[in-house]
Motif scaffolding. Structure first.
Motif, short mmCIF file in Angstrom:
data_model
loop_
_atom_site.label_atom_id
_atom_site.label_comp_id
_atom_site.label_asym_id
_atom_site.label_seq_id
_atom_site.Cartn_x
_atom_site.Cartn_y
_atom_site.Cartn_z
N LYS A 1 0.82 -1.21 0.00
CA LYS A 1 0.00 0.00 0.00
C LYS A 1 0.85 1.26 0.00
CE LYS A 1 -3.60 2.36 2.64
NZ LYS A 1 -4.45 2.32 3.85
N ARG A 2 1.94 1.26 0.78
CA ARG A 2 2.70 2.51 0.88
C ARG A 2 3.47 2.81 -0.41
NH1 ARG A 2 7.95 2.16 4.81
NH2 ARG A 2 9.10 0.49 3.76
N GLU B 1 0.88 4.28 -2.70
CA GLU B 1 0.57 5.64 -2.24
C GLU B 1 1.67 6.62 -2.63
OE1 GLU B 1 -0.23 5.71 1.92
OE2 GLU B 1 -2.28 4.97 1.69
N TRP C 1 1.28 7.44 -6.31
CA TRP C 1 0.17 8.36 -6.53
C TRP C 1 0.49 9.75 -6.01
CZ3 TRP C 1 -3.57 8.50 -9.77
CH2 TRP C 1 -4.08 7.32 -10.31
N ALA C 2 1.23 9.84 -4.91
CA ALA C 2 1.64 11.16 -4.40
C ALA C 2 2.52 11.86 -5.42
CB ALA C 2 2.36 11.01 -3.07
N GLY D 1 -6.54 0.30 -7.80
CA GLY D 1 -6.17 1.64 -7.37
C GLY D 1 -6.81 2.71 -8.23
N TYR E 1 -9.25 11.89 -1.55
CA TYR E 1 -8.00 11.43 -2.16
C TYR E 1 -7.10 12.61 -2.52
CZ TYR E 1 -9.72 6.67 -2.36
OH TYR E 1 -10.16 5.42 -2.02
N HIS F 1 -5.45 13.31 0.65
CA HIS F 1 -4.56 12.23 1.06
C HIS F 1 -3.24 12.27 0.31
CE1 HIS F 1 -3.47 8.39 2.78
NE2 HIS F 1 -3.25 7.87 1.58
N PHE F 2 -3.30 12.55 -1.00
CA PHE F 2 -2.09 12.58 -1.80
C PHE F 2 -1.49 13.96 -1.93
CE2 PHE F 2 -4.41 8.89 -3.79
CZ PHE F 2 -3.59 7.92 -3.23
N ALA G 1 -0.72 15.87 3.32
CA ALA G 1 -0.32 14.56 3.83
C ALA G 1 1.13 14.61 4.29
CB ALA G 1 -0.49 13.50 2.75
N ARG H 1 4.35 13.06 4.30
CA ARG H 1 5.08 12.01 3.61
C ARG H 1 6.58 12.21 3.74
NH1 ARG H 1 1.32 9.27 1.31
NH2 ARG H 1 -0.63 10.32 0.82
#
Length: 346
Positions: free
Chosen positions: A209-210, A213, A216-217, A297, A333, A336-337, A341, A343
């Motif tokens: 998942k990470r 992610e 997508w980020a 996804g 989303y 989130h991205f 977020a 990161r």
């Protein structure tokens, strides 16, 4: 006048150097021009006479490797970093990763060039930006054992290839156009800025998942920087027998079909129907389990799919057209991205 022996010796050496290097290349340049071939540019090492140090000619790049104004590093989670490739060497590492996943792990059939170089290469690599996920806690195992003095480099574990519409228009068009008629989508959305996503792959131990992610980020930061309005591309299901893929293909056809104006149709000579099962015969839960993580996804963030699948025998896959207008991405989303977020934590 007193002769300057040092100057005369230097002049003689330079004259010898010009005779050694420039004259042969002048003749080669003349022959290539007469034959109508592209101008020759020397690459690699040239050795001057007398045992002097070699002069290294670096290959000229066709385009800048980093998007102007966009920082190469786009996010980080633990030891994983997502960034844009900024050197030819980093693009080659992405190509080696693609070869490992597509040709060694999956069932793609390599060309002679790919087999010799152990890299997945095509003409689009020179005009695209390349997104990388790098694990700073793992060392890249170089395939060149003859370079024992190279410093260890962190491992490239994931990649995405990004092609903006302006670059596509200047060169070969979109890769997707080789499988789908995307002209009606462009015509239905005049003025929209499109971004093609392609050649995505992640090493098997990192398909988590990470990692997804982080990819997508990175894509979201790129989309915002270039003010992209919609993303498109081909997503793949493993295998070339559409009957064995009837459940996931029918699910995408009945439950995730793109709206009018966004729905590209497979080219007539490559069209494979996706409507293989009746809507009431499709078990959505089982279909989702049968879909690859990348397509799941896409579905989560709001993507929809085109009309018809395409069999890609070289890569051993069945491709579907995916489109994602930025306006269709849910706010949760985007947050989130997006930059809100966290990161950057180690």
């Amino acid at each position: 006048m007193v002769p300057n022996f040092a100057r005369d010796a230097s002049t003689a050496w330079l004259n010898g150097w010009e005779a050694h290097v420039h004259a042969p290349f002048a003749r080669l340049k003349q022959r290539t021009a007469e034959a109508g071939l592209p101008a020759f540019r020397p690459r690699g090492l040239l050795l001057p006479p007398g045992g002097a140090a070699p002069i290294r000619f670096k290959p000229r790049l066709k385009k800048p490797l980093a998007a102007p104004g966009l920082a190469p590093t786009l996010g980080r989670i633990g030891s994983l970093e997502v960034r844009l490739a900024t050197t030819v060497s980093e693009i080659r590492r992405a190509q080696r990763l693609r070869y490992r996943v597509f040709y060694e792990e999956m069932s793609a059939v390599p060309s002679g060039l790919a087999m010799l170089s152990r890299r997945d290469i095509d003409d689009y690599d020179a005009v695209c930006d390349h997104l990388l996920v790098i694990d700073h806690a793992a060392v890249d195992a170089t395939p060149f054992a003859a370079k024992p003095f190279r410093r260890p480099r962190p491992k490239v574990v994931g990649t995405y290839r990004l092609l903006r519409q302006d670059a596509a228009d200047r060169h070969f068009g979109f890769y997707t156009a080789g499988e789908y008629d995307i002209a009606p989508v462009m015509a239905a959305n005049p003025g929209a800025r499109f971004l093609e996503l392609g050649r995505s792959c992640v090493l098997k131990p990192y398909r988590t998942k990470r990692t997804v992610e982080l990819l997508w980020a990175g894509i979201w930061a790129y989309v915002q920087h270039h003010r992209i309005d919609a993303m498109l591309g081909c997503a793949s299901l493993e295998g070339t027998d559409p009957e064995r893929l009837a459940l996931p293909l029918s699910f995408l056809h009945h439950h995730a079909r793109a709206a009018e104006g966004w729905c590209a149709r497979a080219l007539p000579e490559r069209y494979v129907p996706m409507n293989r099962l009746a809507r009431e015969a499709v078990d959505p839960k089982a279909a989702l389990q049968a879909l690859p993580p990348l397509i799941k996804g896409y579905l989560r963030v709001g993507a929809t799919f085109g009309d018809g699948a395409v069999i890609d025998h070289q890569f051993g896959t069945t491709d579907v057209f995916v489109v994602l207008p930025v306006s269709a991405i849910a706010a949760r989303y985007r947050d989130h991205f997006g930059p809100a977020a966290n990161r950057q934590a180690a």
